[in-house]
Design a protein around this motif. Structure first.
Motif, PDB file in Angstrom:
ATOM      1  N   GLY A  27      35.819  16.861 -35.219  1.00 29.25           N
ATOM      2  CA  GLY A  27      36.662  17.887 -36.154  1.00 29.25           C
ATOM      3  C   GLY A  27      37.139  17.173 -37.356  1.00 29.25           C
ATOM      4  O   GLY A  27      38.253  18.009 -37.608  1.00 29.25           O
ATOM      5  N   SER A  28      36.469  15.952 -38.442  1.00 19.40           N
ATOM      6  CA  SER A  28      37.537  15.011 -38.463  1.00 19.40           C
ATOM      7  C   SER A  28      36.923  16.124 -40.157  1.00 19.40           C
ATOM      8  O   SER A  28      35.781  16.322 -40.095  1.00 19.40           O
ATOM      9  CB  SER A  28      37.292  13.807 -38.976  1.00 19.40           C
ATOM     10  N   PRO A  76      41.099  14.851 -36.104  1.00 22.74           N
ATOM     11  CA  PRO A  76      41.882  16.099 -35.223  1.00 22.74           C
ATOM     12  C   PRO A  76      43.402  15.889 -34.826  1.00 22.74           C
ATOM     13  O   PRO A  76      43.645  14.292 -35.254  1.00 22.74           O
ATOM     14  CB  PRO A  76      40.656  15.845 -33.517  1.00 22.74           C
ATOM     15  N   SER A  79      43.251  12.242 -32.302  1.00 21.68           N
ATOM     16  CA  SER A  79      42.510  11.089 -33.110  1.00 21.68           C
ATOM     17  C   SER A  79      43.564   9.985 -32.638  1.00 21.68           C
ATOM     18  O   SER A  79      44.846  10.955 -33.492  1.00 21.68           O
ATOM     19  CB  SER A  79      42.174  11.134 -34.296  1.00 21.68           C
TER      20      SER A  79
END
Length: 191
Positions: A27-28, A76, A79
């Motif tokens: 998701g980064s 995200p 994180s």
């Protein structure tokens, strides 16, 4: 085109980002910006259309001690900030190194081109000299290239080798009192 284009190629930056994004949590997203525009974007939904929303963390890229661009990273929400900060710094370090190496390569290429032009000028003068056998015209053309130019020098002269190759005669010169300076030179022991 911005000032970075000769130093950092967008394709190389894109490939670097795509390789590095696998080290981040799913998701980064990451983007490299220069002159207010994205050069490369990667990660989940990493298309250029929504690049403006990336701004969780920004890392500056400098050129000649001025900010030239930045690495923008979005992580995200769950994180680990330490990991993401370390990743951002490491990638910025790699980009900065490539940026500086590209700038040095570009400067060396410019100097090489200038040297080539000087050698080409001398080659043309020699060819013209051999073809025309008009030493005065060749000397004048050669000295004109150096007298008052952008990188002009104080003195310049063309000396012709005498028949016995031991005596050099001053053909033409420029600079303050150049005839006297080069007359002393032609009478001196050169080798």
């Amino acid at each position: 085109m911005n000032q970075i284009t000769p130093y950092l190629k967008p394709t190389w930056v894109q490939n670097l980002l795509e390789s590095a994004i696998s080290l981040l949590p799913d998701g980064s997203r990451a983007a490299v910006w220069f002159a207010g525009k994205p050069v490369a974007i990667t990660g989940e939904d990493g298309d250029r259309g929504d690049a403006a929303i990336m701004a969780d963390q920004c890392f500056s890229l400098t050129l000649n001690e001025e900010e030239a661009g930045m690495l923008k990273v979005r992580f995200p929400s769950a994180s680990d900030r330490t990991v993401t900060q370390t990743w951002g710094k490491a990638l910025t370090y790699a980009l900065q190194g490539m940026l500086e190496a590209g700038q040095v390569r570009h400067a060396i290429a410019g100097e090489t081109l200038d040297s080539y032009r000087e050698v080409a000028l001398l080659q043309r003068a020699i060819t013209e000299f051999n073809r025309s056998l008009k030493p005065m015209a060749v000397a004048e053309a050669l000295l004109k290239q150096f007298d008052g130019g952008q990188d002009s020098v104080e003195y310049g002269a063309v000396l012709l080798c005498g028949a016995d190759c031991r005596q050099f005669d001053l053909l033409q010169s420029f600079g303050p009192d150049s005839r006297a300076v080069f007359a002393r030179f032609s009478d001196s022991q050169r080798f």
